[in-house]
Design an enzyme around this catalytic site. Structure first.
Site, PDB file in Angstrom:
ATOM      1  N   LYS A 160      43.678  55.628  89.027  1.00 22.39           N
ATOM      2  CA  LYS A 160      42.591  54.819  89.404  1.00 22.39           C
ATOM      3  C   LYS A 160      42.826  53.964  90.723  1.00 22.39           C
ATOM      4  CE  LYS A 160      42.674  52.142  85.882  1.00 22.39           C
ATOM      5  NZ  LYS A 160      43.556  52.495  85.051  1.00 22.39           N
ATOM      6  N   ARG A 163      38.740  45.191  80.887  1.00 23.38           N
ATOM      7  CA  ARG A 163      39.867  46.019  79.916  1.00 23.38           C
ATOM      8  C   ARG A 163      39.468  45.613  78.380  1.00 23.38           C
ATOM      9  NH1 ARG A 163      44.532  46.922  83.694  1.00 23.38           N
ATOM     10  NH2 ARG A 163      45.938  48.132  82.679  1.00 23.38           N
ATOM     11  N   ARG A 215      56.702  57.137  88.605  1.00 20.96           N
ATOM     12  CA  ARG A 215      56.184  55.948  89.603  1.00 20.96           C
ATOM     13  C   ARG A 215      57.079  54.875  90.102  1.00 20.96           C
ATOM     14  NH1 ARG A 215      50.810  52.989  88.368  1.00 20.96           N
ATOM     15  NH2 ARG A 215      51.839  52.120  86.752  1.00 20.96           N
ATOM     16  N   ARG A 246      58.476  50.159  87.694  1.00 24.95           N
ATOM     17  CA  ARG A 246      57.978  48.760  87.027  1.00 24.95           C
ATOM     18  C   ARG A 246      58.539  48.804  85.768  1.00 24.95           C
ATOM     19  NH1 ARG A 246      51.603  49.380  88.127  1.00 24.95           N
ATOM     20  NH2 ARG A 246      51.757  48.692  86.123  1.00 24.95           N
ATOM     21  N   ARG A 269      51.023  50.859  76.147  1.00 27.41           N
ATOM     22  CA  ARG A 269      49.842  50.708  77.228  1.00 27.41           C
ATOM     23  C   ARG A 269      48.864  51.605  76.736  1.00 27.41           C
ATOM     24  NH1 ARG A 269      52.469  51.072  82.527  1.00 27.41           N
ATOM     25  NH2 ARG A 269      50.700  50.322  83.479  1.00 27.41           N
TER      26      ARG A 269
END
Ligand code: AMP
Length: 230
Positions: A13, A87, A126, A159, A170
């Site tokens: 996204k 969210r 990532r 991260r 998550r």
């Protein structure tokens, strides 16, 4: 155009939101990015948000809604892309209230979909630059020089919330708290479109363009349906 991007973490996204906003001169409001800036800056918001983020939990709605109100205050762009917000249903209701005040409904919702192994792989690969925020992926979009930022040369980092255990949490939080917003927006009469998010950035970009290019034959009908709810 008020556009909301929904989809699990790692689905792409953020990348697509940046592309859409950049191409059309729209404003992008990405709550995860705003929170990371606050954490790096050591602000009161960042201090309060950090432990939730590190655990893969949602930051409390009141903090998020206040942050988004502030971000929107300066937004007079033609279009706004919301990425990672709302969210929860409470956040979606708060957004509706703010937008009602501006007489601008949520026009379109893009739901990014990809099989779970795809998003887990994206998240585990990532890496981001702690100095300038540039994002890479060691599998899909590696930096030219191993683990170094191409823009500023800093050493890249994973991260803390991309660690495997936090990723699982998550994804569960997405399923429980955020996925129900798809039905929420359908009930509200927004135009909800699904985008297959597996594939390269360019492939997904084409699908997003196509979804945004549709004239939205149901938009007028959706508006009048929604007007009935207000
Ligand atoms: P993201 O970069 O969008 O994946 O967000 C990273 C983390 O920031 C999330 O796992 C949450 O802890 C927090 N966060 C971002 N946006 C929100 C939101 N709208 N509501 C609550 N927490 C959020």
């Amino acid at each position: 155009m008020i556009l909301v991007l929904l989809g699990p973490p790692g689905v792409g996204k953020g990348t697509q939101g940046e592309l859409v906003a950049g191409e059309r001169g729209w404003r992008r409001i990405a709550t995860g990015d705003l929170l990371r800036v606050a954490v790096r800056g050591g602000t009161e918001l960042g201090r309060r948000a950090k432990c939730y983020m590190d655990a893969g939990e949602l930051v409390p709605d009141e903090l998020i809604v206040a942050m988004v109100r502030e971000a929107l205050a300066g937004a007079d762009a033609d279009g706004v892309v919301f990425d990672g917000f709302p969210r929860t249903e409470a956040q979606a209701a708060a957004l509706d209230e703010v937008l009602d005040g501006l007489r601008r409904p949520v026009d379109r919702v893009l739901v990014f979909e990809a099989p779970e192994p795809v998003v887990v792989r994206r998240l585990s690969g990532r890496r981001s630059c702690p100095s300038c925020g540039a994002v890479y992926n060691v599998y899909l979009a590696p930096p030219r020089e191993d683990e170094r930022c191409e823009r500023c040369g800093s050493e890249l980092a994973r991260r803390s919330d991309d660690e495997p255990e936090t990723v699982r949490r998550r994804l569960a939080v997405y399923r429980e708290e955020t996925a129900p917003l798809i039905a929420y927006y359908e009930r509200r009469g927004a135009e909800v479109l699904r985008v297959a998010a597996d594939g390269t950035v360019e492939e997904v970009r084409c699908r997003v363009r196509e979804a945004l290019g549709r004239t939205g034959s149901s938009t007028a009908a959706a508006r009048s349906r929604r007007a009935g709810h207000l």
